[in-house]
Design a protein around this motif. Structure first.
Motif, mmCIF file in Angstrom:
data_model
loop_
_atom_site.group_PDB
_atom_site.id
_atom_site.type_symbol
_atom_site.label_atom_id
_atom_site.label_comp_id
_atom_site.label_asym_id
_atom_site.label_seq_id
_atom_site.Cartn_x
_atom_site.Cartn_y
_atom_site.Cartn_z
ATOM 1 N N PRO A 256 -40.744 -42.017 32.866
ATOM 2 C CA PRO A 256 -40.000 -41.317 32.133
ATOM 3 C C PRO A 256 -38.677 -42.470 31.815
ATOM 4 C CG PRO A 256 -40.383 -39.763 33.513
ATOM 5 C CD PRO A 256 -41.075 -41.125 34.124
ATOM 6 N N ASP A 257 -38.330 -43.321 32.739
ATOM 7 C CA ASP A 257 -37.115 -44.462 32.389
ATOM 8 C C ASP A 257 -37.548 -45.309 31.278
ATOM 9 O OD1 ASP A 257 -35.902 -43.380 34.613
ATOM 10 O OD2 ASP A 257 -36.450 -44.951 36.099
ATOM 11 N N GLN A 258 -38.759 -45.216 30.882
ATOM 12 C CA GLN A 258 -39.074 -46.150 29.659
ATOM 13 C C GLN A 258 -38.532 -45.940 28.517
ATOM 14 O OE1 GLN A 258 -43.576 -46.522 29.707
ATOM 15 N NE2 GLN A 258 -43.714 -47.345 31.793
ATOM 16 N N GLU A 259 -38.340 -44.581 28.130
ATOM 17 C CA GLU A 259 -37.694 -44.146 26.876
ATOM 18 C C GLU A 259 -37.262 -42.744 27.090
ATOM 19 O OE1 GLU A 259 -40.908 -43.513 24.009
ATOM 20 O OE2 GLU A 259 -42.280 -42.914 25.144
ATOM 21 N N ALA A 260 -36.308 -42.169 26.293
ATOM 22 C CA ALA A 260 -35.858 -41.125 26.132
ATOM 23 C C ALA A 260 -36.718 -40.240 25.415
ATOM 24 C CB ALA A 260 -34.385 -41.037 25.473
ATOM 25 N N PRO A 261 -36.863 -38.999 25.942
ATOM 26 C CA PRO A 261 -38.146 -38.088 25.243
ATOM 27 C C PRO A 261 -37.416 -37.493 23.920
ATOM 28 C CG PRO A 261 -37.092 -36.745 27.006
ATOM 29 C CD PRO A 261 -36.514 -38.448 27.149
ATOM 30 N N ARG A 262 -38.437 -37.383 22.905
ATOM 31 C CA ARG A 262 -37.799 -36.748 21.489
ATOM 32 C C ARG A 262 -39.161 -36.205 21.019
ATOM 33 N NH1 ARG A 262 -37.122 -41.546 17.747
ATOM 34 N NH2 ARG A 262 -38.878 -42.788 18.386
ATOM 35 N N CYS A 263 -38.613 -34.913 20.372
ATOM 36 C CA CYS A 263 -39.963 -34.410 19.505
ATOM 37 C C CYS A 263 -39.252 -33.715 18.450
ATOM 38 C CB CYS A 263 -40.923 -33.419 20.463
ATOM 39 S SG CYS A 263 -40.300 -31.984 20.657
ATOM 40 N N TYR B 222 -40.599 -30.399 17.507
ATOM 41 C CA TYR B 222 -40.831 -28.839 17.746
ATOM 42 C C TYR B 222 -39.744 -28.147 17.734
ATOM 43 C CZ TYR B 222 -45.992 -30.238 18.200
ATOM 44 O OH TYR B 222 -47.271 -30.543 17.959
ATOM 45 N N ASP B 223 -39.864 -26.773 17.464
ATOM 46 C CA ASP B 223 -38.682 -25.942 17.443
ATOM 47 C C ASP B 223 -39.278 -25.179 18.820
ATOM 48 O OD1 ASP B 223 -37.310 -26.646 15.472
ATOM 49 O OD2 ASP B 223 -38.592 -25.406 14.017
ATOM 50 N N GLY B 224 -38.440 -24.003 19.313
ATOM 51 C CA GLY B 224 -38.826 -23.203 20.292
ATOM 52 C C GLY B 224 -39.231 -23.917 21.694
ATOM 53 N N LEU B 225 -38.360 -24.814 22.070
ATOM 54 C CA LEU B 225 -38.661 -25.594 23.213
ATOM 55 C C LEU B 225 -38.260 -24.992 24.558
ATOM 56 C CD1 LEU B 225 -37.906 -29.313 21.868
ATOM 57 C CD2 LEU B 225 -40.206 -28.191 21.954
ATOM 58 N N PRO B 226 -38.789 -25.021 25.529
ATOM 59 C CA PRO B 226 -38.443 -24.484 26.794
ATOM 60 C C PRO B 226 -37.134 -25.162 27.338
ATOM 61 C CG PRO B 226 -40.237 -25.905 27.294
ATOM 62 C CD PRO B 226 -40.221 -25.882 25.944
ATOM 63 N N GLU B 227 -36.177 -24.333 28.149
ATOM 64 C CA GLU B 227 -35.133 -24.636 28.374
ATOM 65 C C GLU B 227 -34.915 -25.171 30.004
ATOM 66 O OE1 GLU B 227 -32.343 -21.417 28.067
ATOM 67 O OE2 GLU B 227 -32.468 -21.507 25.926
ATOM 68 N N GLY B 228 -36.027 -25.125 30.780
ATOM 69 C CA GLY B 228 -36.186 -25.617 31.953
ATOM 70 C C GLY B 228 -37.212 -24.639 32.658
ATOM 71 N N PRO B 229 -37.405 -25.422 33.884
ATOM 72 C CA PRO B 229 -38.667 -24.971 34.904
ATOM 73 C C PRO B 229 -38.616 -23.343 35.061
ATOM 74 C CG PRO B 229 -37.741 -27.015 35.768
ATOM 75 C CD PRO B 229 -36.642 -26.412 34.753
ATOM 76 N N GLN B 230 -39.778 -22.694 35.117
ATOM 77 C CA GLN B 230 -39.652 -21.441 35.234
ATOM 78 C C GLN B 230 -40.455 -21.033 36.712
ATOM 79 O OE1 GLN B 230 -38.089 -18.821 33.539
ATOM 80 N NE2 GLN B 230 -37.213 -20.893 32.776
ATOM 81 N N GLN B 231 -41.072 -22.035 37.322
ATOM 82 C CA GLN B 231 -41.672 -22.037 38.710
ATOM 83 C C GLN B 231 -40.893 -22.211 39.954
ATOM 84 O OE1 GLN B 231 -44.752 -21.501 39.346
ATOM 85 N NE2 GLN B 231 -45.633 -21.960 37.171
ATOM 86 N N ALA C 134 -30.816 -32.477 30.576
ATOM 87 C CA ALA C 134 -30.366 -31.687 29.309
ATOM 88 C C ALA C 134 -31.634 -31.728 28.190
ATOM 89 C CB ALA C 134 -29.079 -32.250 28.741
ATOM 90 N N ASP C 135 -32.403 -33.009 28.385
ATOM 91 C CA ASP C 135 -33.302 -32.851 27.185
ATOM 92 C C ASP C 135 -34.860 -32.498 27.913
ATOM 93 O OD1 ASP C 135 -33.511 -35.058 29.013
ATOM 94 O OD2 ASP C 135 -33.724 -36.608 27.480
ATOM 95 N N TYR C 136 -34.755 -31.490 28.709
ATOM 96 C CA TYR C 136 -35.937 -30.997 29.365
ATOM 97 C C TYR C 136 -36.825 -30.642 28.300
ATOM 98 C CZ TYR C 136 -39.166 -27.912 31.795
ATOM 99 O OH TYR C 136 -40.438 -27.207 32.116
ATOM 100 N N GLY C 137 -36.240 -29.788 27.365
ATOM 101 C CA GLY C 137 -37.344 -29.338 26.331
ATOM 102 C C GLY C 137 -37.843 -30.408 25.487
ATOM 103 N N GLN C 138 -37.235 -31.480 25.212
ATOM 104 C CA GLN C 138 -37.536 -32.676 24.397
ATOM 105 C C GLN C 138 -38.809 -33.353 25.051
ATOM 106 O OE1 GLN C 138 -36.504 -34.058 21.367
ATOM 107 N NE2 GLN C 138 -35.802 -31.901 21.293
ATOM 108 N N GLY C 139 -38.552 -33.469 26.647
ATOM 109 C CA GLY C 139 -39.773 -33.993 27.311
ATOM 110 C C GLY C 139 -41.022 -33.182 27.226
ATOM 111 N N ALA C 140 -40.873 -31.896 27.317
ATOM 112 C CA ALA C 140 -42.032 -30.776 27.204
ATOM 113 C C ALA C 140 -42.511 -31.198 25.924
ATOM 114 C CB ALA C 140 -41.638 -29.648 27.633
ATOM 115 N N GLY C 141 -41.746 -30.986 24.635
ATOM 116 C CA GLY C 141 -42.342 -30.847 23.604
ATOM 117 C C GLY C 141 -42.841 -32.156 23.186
#
Length: 765
Positions: free
Chosen positions: A555-562, A564-573, A684-691
């Motif tokens: 994950p240090d190689q690049e900042a995630p971005r996508c 998509y809409d409706g991205l998750p806000e954080g872990p639910q487990q 803060a960009d958790y959703g971007q990583g998932a998306g």
């Protein structure tokens, strides 16, 4: 709307397909090459049949229309008449076949089709349809109703009749105590005879005749390239063996089956049974056994009637004498003919090369014929290393036993080890048939193309004078594919010694070196290819980086971005579940790491392996489980276990996927290094990583499926330094696999209803 195909959409689909008359729909997709090839044929037919409605439906754009129709392959052609489906065909049809089909569709009786549909429904309910006797029984294997008398032992005896599921009579056959014996007839749905012939104690005997119909039929006739002009085909049997096949047009004139043109005049001196082989433009006299295999003397002549070759066959295999013309085949210009013996399809024993007067120019003993099983398990293909002298001793013993194939292959391995090609060149000159260079190369290429995945045919080709470099390279590829890369490297080096000018062999060596884990040497070979074959060099270097990446915190190689809409806000487990999954990823990675290290010599420095993750495991590895889980109305498989019997490349790709998932999991918890999370603090960009994981998975699959229709050159995310649009299709699957694993992890992490990242339902796009 006649004259040009109509584009179907949800708005006009019912209106177009249910109107009076015939509507023919081409179901296609933009990425489908056969669909694109069929499109102009379909459009041209629309001009020739102005009374029909022609339409096209993009299955990718309008899946809601194509899916209920059960479209399983494309292109698929469906014809409707008055809204009722009257015909369906898969695959691109030639223009003539399409015209013939369309000509039959106009006469289809819709009322009759509806009656047959009602009959099929009765069959589905287990009830004999109208026209089928009440005592008839249904055979699901043959998909037919049957009825007739039986002998005292309950065997079919007398005249039996058979009906299709729609109630139409399809067959009448005389049975004798359970065995066909006497005349039989098959019928088109229209009631016309489609076949007739005679059985003798269960064996077809005498003429068996097929008749075409001008009406729609499911009976087989115009298949395997047979022209629509053929209206009758006669196959002559002799106690189950096919002796001759004749084709006739509507006037009764004999014709060539693929074109329907008049059959040529057979040269007068050829036997009556000789038939023209259109694909070869040669006359052939071939006898077959009951299984349709060559059996007995087989002979081929050119169009003018000059004998080309003849051979004795036993149940499909050359067995015994073989003779053929050999002009421009052998290095000695005097050679015009060759003859020798074959055993189980392979050359063996003494072979002679003859001049134009059939005087012997050269004889050569080709030794024993060695079959597939013998060679596949021969020590000459062992992955264990031997010294050059060890291989030379193997070759000496094989030669003493007349196992010349193994002797030459062992000599190749000895030469590879000693880097001295002269003994191999001498062995080839002494033991094999001396072909011209073009003939040797053409023979080797043809055998590699047809039998490059088999051991015995290539060794036989070597003895018959096939080019050794081509065959040894093919063996290298086969050995590499069967997880014997060390043996593969020996054969490839022998091929390179014989043909040092062939720079393309560097590519083959690069692939073998990758399976040996020798990444640095791969980069050297790629550098050697860069000036002459830059695309191949780029593939090798990118493949090497994909198999042996830098295992750091990705994950240090690049900042995630996508996008998509409706991205998750954080872990639910919960944290405890996250920690357990971290341990499972670490256990899998450590297990693969240990297995890869085991494949190298003790003490070997393997620079590309991932770092030791034992600090994440605390008390040690955790159990990897496999079980089924009820998820709503579905059963989902969870499989955390590993298959360590795979080749090195497959294991490294497995490692890559797990590494990506683990590093992004730690990142999603707020970690920036390999440390067990003690709390969930998503960035803060958790959703971007998932998306990003899901979007890149979709982009990779789109690129793989659509090829050039996916990301364009220079476009798309970077994968090991190459844009997705520039990535070779074979490497796109590696990116797809990585992001499928990363997506599965995020799907699990972002939804508390899921139980494991290894659920089988989390890798869709």
């Amino acid at each position: 709307m006649a004259g040009a195909p109509v584009e179907l959409t949800p708005d006009n689909y019912e209106e177009v397909t249910q109107q009076p008359g015939v509507c023919v729909v081409d179901f296609w997709a933009p990425w489908c090459a056969p669909c694109r090839a069929f499109a102009p044929i379909f459009a041209a037919a629309a001009e020739r049949f102005p009374d029909f409605t022609f339409a096209k439906l993009d299955t990718e754009a309008h899946e809601s229309l194509s899916e209920p129709l059960g479209i399983e392959s494309i292109p698929t052609l469906i014809a409707f008449k008055e809204g009722v489906e009257i015909h369906r065909a898969s695959g691109a049809l030639p223009a003539a076949a399409l015209d013939a089909l369309l000509g039959r569709l106009e006469s289809v009786d819709v009322a009759e089709l509806k009656r047959r549909a009602a009959n099929r429904k009765l069959t589905e309910e287990g009830k004999p349809p109208q026209g089928v006797p009440k005592g008839a029984t249904w055979d699901p294997g043959d998909a037919e109703w049957s009825f007739g008398p039986k002998d005292p032992k309950g065997r079919q005896h007398g005249t039996w009749k058979f009906w299709r599921a729609d109630g139409t009579l399809c067959n009448e056959c005389i049975m004798k105590h359970g065995t066909p014996h006497g005349v039989f007839k098959r019928f088109h749905e229209s009631g016309e005879v489609s076949q007739e012939g005679t059985f003798d104690q269960g064996q077809l005997h005498g003429p068996r005749t097929w008749f075409a119909s001008e009406h729609f039929t499911t009976e087989r006739m115009h298949e395997n390239g047979v022209s629509e002009k053929v209206k009758k085909t006669v196959m002559l049997y002799d106690q189950g063996e096919v002796r001759q096949v004749l084709h006739f047009d509507g006037t009764g004139q004999r014709v060539v089956p693929t074109t329907g043109e008049p059959y040529p005049t057979r040269p007068a001196h050829l036997p009556d049974g000789a038939e023209l082989r259109e694909d070869l433009d040669q006359w052939a006299l071939v006898s077959l056994n009951a299984d349709g295999e060559r059996h007995g003397l087989v002979r081929f002549w050119d169009r003018q009637g000059l004998l080309l070759w003849e051979a004795e066959y036993v149940n499909g295999f050359r067995q015994g004498l073989y003779r053929s013309r050999a002009g421009d085949t052998y290095a000695d210009f005097r050679v015009h003919f060759e003859e020798g013996q074959a055993h189980a399809d392979f050359a063996c024993g003494e072979w002679s090369l003859l001049d134009a007067q059939r005087q012997v120019v050269l004889t050569r003993d080709l030794g024993l014929a060695q079959d597939e099983r013998t060679l596949e398990h021969s020590e000459v293909f062992s992955n264990l290393a031997r010294t050059a002298e060890g291989w030379r001793e193997f070759a000496r013993q094989a030669r003493a036993d007349k196992r010349y194939r193994e002797a030459l292959l062992a000599t190749a391995r000895a030469c590879s080890t000693s880097l001295d090609v002269q003994p191999l060149q001498e062995g080839l000159e002494l033991l094999t048939l001396p072909r011209t260079r073009p003939s040797a190369h053409a023979l080797a290429m043809s055998v590699v193309e047809e039998a490059g995945q088999r051991w015995a045919p290539m060794a036989d080709c070597l003895m018959r004078g096939g080019e050794a470099a081509t065959l040894l390279r093919a063996y290298a590829v086969l050995l590499d594919q069967t997880d014997r890369p060390r043996a593969a490297l020996d054969f490839l080096h022998a091929a390179m010694l014989l043909a040092p000018e062939r720079k393309a062999y560097l590519f083959t060596r690069g692939l073998i070196l990758l399976n040996l884990g020798l990444a640095e040497q791969v980069h050297q070979d790629a550098a050697g290819l860069a000036t002459e074959e830059p695309d191949t060099a780029l593939f090798l270097t990118t493949y090497a980086r994909a198999l042996f990446p830098k295992f750091d915190f990705w994950p240090d190689q690049e900042a995630p971005r996508c996008t998509y809409d409706g991205l998750p806000e954080g872990p639910q487990q919960p944290l405890e579940s996250v920690q357990q999954v971290v341990r499972k990823y670490a256990t899998r990675i450590q297990t693969i790491r240990a297995e890869l290290l085991r494949r190298f010599k003790p003490g070997a420095a393997v620079s590309w392996l991932p770092p030791d993750l034992s600090p994440l495991l605390g008390a040690g590895p955790v159990k990897l489980e496999q079980f089924d889980w009820e998820f709503g109305d579905d059963t989902v498989e969870i499989d955390e276990t590993l298959d360590l019997e795979q080749g090195l490349a497959d294991l490294t790709l497995l490692l890559r996927g797990d590494w990506s998932a683990l590093t992004w999991l730690l990142w999603a918890c707020g970690e920036k290094t390999f440390r067990m999370p003690t709390r969930l603090s998503p960035p803060a960009d958790y959703g971007q990583g998932a998306g990003q994981a899901s979007q890149r998975l979709w982009q990779s699959r789109d690129r793989r499926i659509r090829g050039g229709g996916g990301s364009k050159p220079g476009e798309g995310f970077q994968f090991e330094g190459v844009a997705l649009g520039d990535l070779h299709p074979n490497l796109v699957t590696i990116a797809e696999r990585q992001y499928a694993e990363t997506q599965a992890m995020f799907y699990w992490l972002s939804d508390s209803d899921h139980v494991s990242p290894w659920q089988s339902n989390l890798r869709g796009s």
